[in-house]
Scaffold this motif. Structure first.
Motif, PDB file in Angstrom:
ATOM      1  N   LEU A   1      -2.879  -5.665  -3.534  1.00  0.00           N
ATOM      2  CA  LEU A   1      -2.299  -4.431  -4.049  1.00  0.00           C
ATOM      3  C   LEU A   1      -3.294  -3.327  -3.740  1.00  0.00           C
ATOM      4  O   LEU A   1      -4.287  -3.132  -4.455  1.00  0.00           O
ATOM      5  N   LYS A   2      -3.020  -2.570  -2.668  1.00  0.00           N
ATOM      6  CA  LYS A   2      -3.971  -1.580  -2.173  1.00  0.00           C
ATOM      7  C   LYS A   2      -3.631  -0.193  -2.697  1.00  0.00           C
ATOM      8  O   LYS A   2      -2.840  -0.023  -3.618  1.00  0.00           O
ATOM      9  N   GLN A   3      -4.195   0.786  -2.043  1.00  0.00           N
ATOM     10  CA  GLN A   3      -4.170   2.170  -2.506  1.00  0.00           C
ATOM     11  C   GLN A   3      -2.783   2.645  -2.925  1.00  0.00           C
ATOM     12  O   GLN A   3      -1.836   2.614  -2.147  1.00  0.00           O
ATOM     13  N   SER A   4      -2.673   3.053  -4.195  1.00  0.00           N
ATOM     14  CA  SER A   4      -1.451   3.640  -4.751  1.00  0.00           C
ATOM     15  C   SER A   4      -0.234   2.741  -4.599  1.00  0.00           C
ATOM     16  O   SER A   4       0.899   3.230  -4.572  1.00  0.00           O
TER      17      SER A   4
ATOM     18  N   GLN B   1       0.844  -1.192   0.000  1.00  0.00           N
ATOM     19  CA  GLN B   1       0.000   0.000   0.000  1.00  0.00           C
ATOM     20  C   GLN B   1       0.886   1.252   0.000  1.00  0.00           C
ATOM     21  O   GLN B   1       1.908   1.287   0.691  1.00  0.00           O
ATOM     22  N   PHE B   2       0.484   2.255  -0.765  1.00  0.00           N
ATOM     23  CA  PHE B   2       1.234   3.514  -0.879  1.00  0.00           C
ATOM     24  C   PHE B   2       2.705   3.265  -1.220  1.00  0.00           C
ATOM     25  O   PHE B   2       3.592   3.958  -0.724  1.00  0.00           O
ATOM     26  N   CYS B   3       2.944   2.292  -2.068  1.00  0.00           N
ATOM     27  CA  CYS B   3       4.319   1.995  -2.483  1.00  0.00           C
ATOM     28  C   CYS B   3       4.714   2.799  -3.729  1.00  0.00           C
ATOM     29  O   CYS B   3       5.900   2.932  -4.026  1.00  0.00           O
ATOM     30  N   PHE B   4       3.747   3.286  -4.500  1.00  0.00           N
ATOM     31  CA  PHE B   4       3.967   4.149  -5.656  1.00  0.00           C
ATOM     32  C   PHE B   4       4.943   3.531  -6.655  1.00  0.00           C
ATOM     33  O   PHE B   4       5.839   4.199  -7.171  1.00  0.00           O
ATOM     34  N   LEU B   5       4.764   2.230  -6.897  1.00  0.00           N
ATOM     35  CA  LEU B   5       5.605   1.539  -7.871  1.00  0.00           C
ATOM     36  C   LEU B   5       5.230   1.985  -9.276  1.00  0.00           C
ATOM     37  O   LEU B   5       4.044   2.157  -9.601  1.00  0.00           O
TER      38      LEU B   5
END
Length: 920
Positions: free
Chosen positions: A819-822, A796-800
């Protein structure tokens, strides 16, 4: 009337097993806790050592008595005497330790003797008093021992001879048990056809279809089969299931329906009033054809409370009831005749028995010849009651498949089963009596929880350990042994798993109403526990060792110093002063209390091993907590406690500590905080002043670790610490997320302080199966650096920016991927052929930029459940889904209005096999 005396005999065996267990716990306490108190008054010490020796001899006798006694009330009386004297001895010992600890706390022992001579006299007086009490107990033990011949009870076995069965069970290696599956359901084909016709082809008026019958007849099983039927589901727009039960709570059922029907989260539900929930549900269902199951309704009032939620739009909506009471069914819908479930015939009974006894693997033609005849005789005694057959099948599955073992079961089931549900209790008693002695208290303990309560396995295991029910097995952690106990109870059909973790272990359990009633009645006979409801003035058993208070504090309650465990469920009024009456507690569970008034007196509970303050409104913990030197489990999650007393890090027996994962409480252990027994540490907040080096990094025996905050500030120290945690099984790392929202586009700008440490090589963490990462990842690590046995991964929030599936699909044991938010900012994902070979659950949530997802042939060949939530740019579900024959559950939530599930003619036949499809 026919009376089977074998039932009475076996009942006496139960008393012996429980007395044996009680005595064994007391012997352990004498050998460890009391002697550690270093009693110097030799006369007291000698008396207690004498009691220990006598109890050991009695314990050996209790094991042998089972094998040599027949129906004899005198045996039961003798066993009750042994149990009572064991309880009284424990009371004297615990009270003495409590008083001495109080005096030490005040600094009044020995150190002040020269200045205050009366202090030594005070200590001398206390020991003299306990000596008198122990002398009286010694006389009672002498009388009990002498009375064996009077009672006609003789010990002909050698010491320790009776321990072989228990030792064998304790040494048994871990095993898995077959679980209830669709293949285990028999005899419902005709019922399904009749009910299916009423559900699908009935009139347009909303109708209530009730399934009625006695307890254990299979009402819920039939309702589940109907509810899960693809032929039924494809005719309805909305489906939901709600448990009601005898002790139902209207608002809880409304919340449950809001979650399942409207898809609302906890935060949304907390803001809603009950009337708002009803209105929202009614308005939503008004526009849809729905089927709702209300399981186990006991009273007409329950239907009155809920019926307004289910509008009649004349579109063929259905409500399925299960109830034991015909009048309740008729009251709900007089125009819809209840469907009365019948007992199984002999053929179906035998089929069900053999499927349970042989784990569903043997066809009738391949069974041993003797099993068919004995099986027929066994099921004949069950009278076609499915619950009784399932329980006996579970019992047979735990025994060797030999003629002699099955014959023993048949010979102990000599009763006639009528339609009276009480007769089923005799069958259930048989399975209870056959439990190994170490499982009996574990099963009885479940009776403390409310009816239809979904019990967290983690909590139950920690409670069993704190109670002393779990027997050591080499160097294996007691929690692992307890986990085996729970699996064994499931395998014997005494409890059922409500849900499982990604690694297959039990997450939550439920117990059947009849089995719960059995546990409560047996536990009360042994003074093992009692239950008090807040809406009654009933006084609990004077000698009950464990007490559960349900749904409010009673206006009048008998106080008792004998209570060792106190559990609260759904208590809205403050709880505090009542605790002063129970000074010898070992377990205190305040999770079900809204407001806990904890002051410095909590430090007096020196015997406390388990303290649960989760979800309670609590501002602070007193420093007197440091006196709880026996504490093993401390749960402070979801509380407002701040700061955390440093004395917690001095509690050498601590094994499990849970801090709040949602509050930034800085928890800094001192450099000398070794805590060698600590296994679980969740909710640790990392900030600039955190002591990772020379503090947290000294905790090296952790199996579960949860961190949140500014993790990047201590990246090197955290990586080194985690790398050294070779026994780690579960890791959660949540970096603080700071961002600004750009309203002109979908996404997040100005992100700072989000990076989580990822220079950790997990390749040697062979036990790590669960990994949750929240925060910016510089890049996705090579699959070689992931834990080799990873089964659950959440991002989550990993911004891959690169497709994460490219690497993750190579993980050989991954079963759950979220695979959660962003977590991913790209436009396209590809599931390659042969990838995710073990994946069973995939969740895609809030992937704001995802437009295309391609699934190649041969990808995700074991996928069973898929959730796609709020992926606003994904316009179409990939065609590669429909060839997946394993997919049985699809949830779609908050998707764009032009989202396409693909034309019906392209979905294929697997579309109608889906268990749950919920466009929102």
């Amino acid at each position: 009337m026919f009376i089977d005396h074998s039932i009475i005999v076996t009942s006496s065996f139960r008393e012996q097993y429980m007395a044996e267990f009680i005595v064994s716990l007391l012997i352990e306490k004498i050998a460890t806790q009391l002697m550690e108190e270093a009693i110097s008054f030799s006369r007291v010490r000698n008396q207690i050592e004498w009691i220990e020796g006598e109890l050991k001899r009695m314990q050996c006798f209790l094991k042998d008595a089972d094998a040599q006694q027949e129906s004899d009330e005198r045996v039961r009386n003798w066993v009750a005497d042994v149990r009572d004297v064991a309880y009284d001895t424990e009371d004297v010992i615990d009270s003495y330790i409590f008083k001495m600890a109080q005096k030490r706390e005040k600094g009044l022992i020995r150190a002040l003797f020269k200045r205050y001579p009366f202090v030594f006299f005070d200590e001398f007086s206390a020991r003299r008093k306990v000596n008198k009490q122990i002398s009286r107990i010694k006389m009672r033990i002498h009388d009990i021992s002498s009375s064996r011949s009077t009672y006609g009870v003789k010990n002909i076995g050698r010491d320790g001879e009776g321990t072989s069965f228990a030792v064998d069970c304790l040494r048994e290696k871990r095993r898995s048990y077959p679980h209830t599956s669709e293949e285990d359901i028999v005899g419902l084909g005709e019922d399904m056809m009749i009910l299916g016709n009423r559900v699908i082809h009935g009139g347009l008026q909303r109708s209530v279809i009730s399934i009625i019958g006695m307890a254990g007849l299979g009402k819920t099983t039939l309702a589940k089969k109907m509810y899960q039927s693809s032929d039924v589901k494809k005719h309805f727009d909305c489906c939901a299931w709600a448990y009601v039960s005898q002790e139902y709570r209207k608002w809880e059922i409304l919340q449950d329906l809001c979650k399942k029907v409207l898809g609302l989260g906890k935060a949304d539900l907390d803001k809603m009033h009950k009337e708002d929930m009803k209105e929202e549900l009614s308005n939503f269902l008004q526009e849809r054809r729905f089927i709702i199951v209300l399981d186990d309704i006991w009273e007409k009032e329950a239907w009155d409370d809920l019926k307004a939620v289910f509008p009649d739009a004349k579109n063929g909506s259905r409500i399925i009831f299960t109830t034991r009471f015909k009048d309740v069914a008729v009251y709900a819908d007089p125009g819809s005749p209840p469907y009365e479930l019948c007992l199984l015939n002999e053929e179906d009974s035998c089929e069900l028995l053999f499927k349970k006894a042989f784990a569903g693997g043997n066809a009738m033609s391949s069974l041993p010849p003797w099993s068919r005849e004995l099986g027929k005789q066994i099921v004949k005694k069950c009278g076609g009651l499915p619950l009784a057959i399932v329980v006996l099948g579970g019992l047979l599955s735990s025994k060797e498949a030999t003629y002699s073992e099955w014959l023993k079961v048949l010979q102990s089931v000599q009763w006639q089963l009528n339609l009276n549900p009480a007769k089923c209790m005799d069958i259930l008693k048989l399975s209870y009596q056959d439990l190994p002695y170490y499982l009996k208290p574990c099963f009885l303990y479940i009776g403390l929880f409310p009816e239809d309560f979904e019990i967290a396995a983690r909590k139950l295991i920690l409670l069993w350990v704190a109670e002393g029910f779990v027997q050591p097995r080499g160097i294996e952690p007691l929690e692992d042994v307890a986990e085996d106990y729970l699996e064994e109870l499931v395998g014997r059909s005494m409890v059922e798993p409500a849900s499982r973790k990604s690694n297959g272990k039990i997450k939550t359990i439920r117990v059947h109403d009849l089995l719960r009633e059995l546990a409560i009645s047996k536990a009360k006979e042994d003074q093992f526990l009692d239950i008090v409801r807040g809406d009654s003035n009933a006084r609990f058993l004077a000698k009950a060792r464990r007490l559960a208070i349900h749904f409010g504090i009673p206006s009048q309650t008998r106080k008792s110093s004998r209570v060792r465990s106190l559990l609260f469920f759904d208590i809205s009024e403050p709880v505090g002063s009542i605790l002063e009456e129970y000074k010898l507690l070992q377990v205190l569970d305040l999770e079900g209390v809204y407001m806990a008034l904890i002051d410095s007196s909590i430090g007096n509970l020196i015997h406390l091993r388990y303290l649960d303050l989760r979800k309670t409104w609590l501002k602070m913990l007193p420093s007197s907590m440091g006196n709880l030197f026996n504490l093993q489990s401390l749960d402070l999650s979801s509380t407002l406690v701040d700061p955390i007393p440093l004395v917690i890090w001095k509690m050498q027996q601590l094994k499990h500590v849970y801090f709040s994962e949602f509050r930034e409480m800085v928890v800094n252990p001192p450099a000398d905080a070794s805590l060698p027994n600590l296994q679980t540490l969740l909710g640790i907040c990392i900030c600039e002043t955190s002591c990772v080096e020379q503090g947290l990094d000294k905790l090296l025996n952790l199996r579960e670790l949860g961190l949140h905050g500014d993790l990047i500030l201590h990246e090197e120290a955290l990586c080194k610490w985690i790398y050294n945690l070779k026994g780690l099984q579960c890791l959660k790392m949540q970096s603080r997320i700071t961002y600004t929202v750009d309203v002109t586009r979908t996404g997040y700008d100005g992100i700072t302080n989000t990076t989580i440490p990822m220079f950790i090589d997990f390749s040697n963490h062979v036990h790590l199966y669960k990994l949750h990462l929240t925060g910016f990842l510089r890049q996705l690590s090579d699959v070689q650096n992931f834990p080799p046995n990873l089964t659950e991964l959440s991002l989550q929030f990993c911004f891959l920016t690169e497709d994460p599936l490219k690497e993750l699909e190579k993980l050989p044991n991954l079963r759950v991927l979220k695979l959660k938010q962003s977590s991913y900012l790209g436009k396209e994902m590809v599931s390659s052929s042969g990838g995710f070979s073990q994946l069973q659950f995939l969740k895609l949530s809030n992937l704001c930029y995802l437009e295309r997802w391609r699934i190649e042939e041969g990808a995700m060949c074991n996928l069973r459940r898929l959730e796609i939530i709020e992926c606003m740019r994904l316009k179409i579900v990939p065609s590669g889904l429909w060839p997946l024959t394993t997919l049985s559950n699809l949830k779609l939530g908050y998707m764009p209005f032009d989202f396409d599930l693909m034309a019906q003619d392209r979905r294929g036949e697997n579309w109608y096999k889906l268990e749950h499809v919920l466009p929102m």
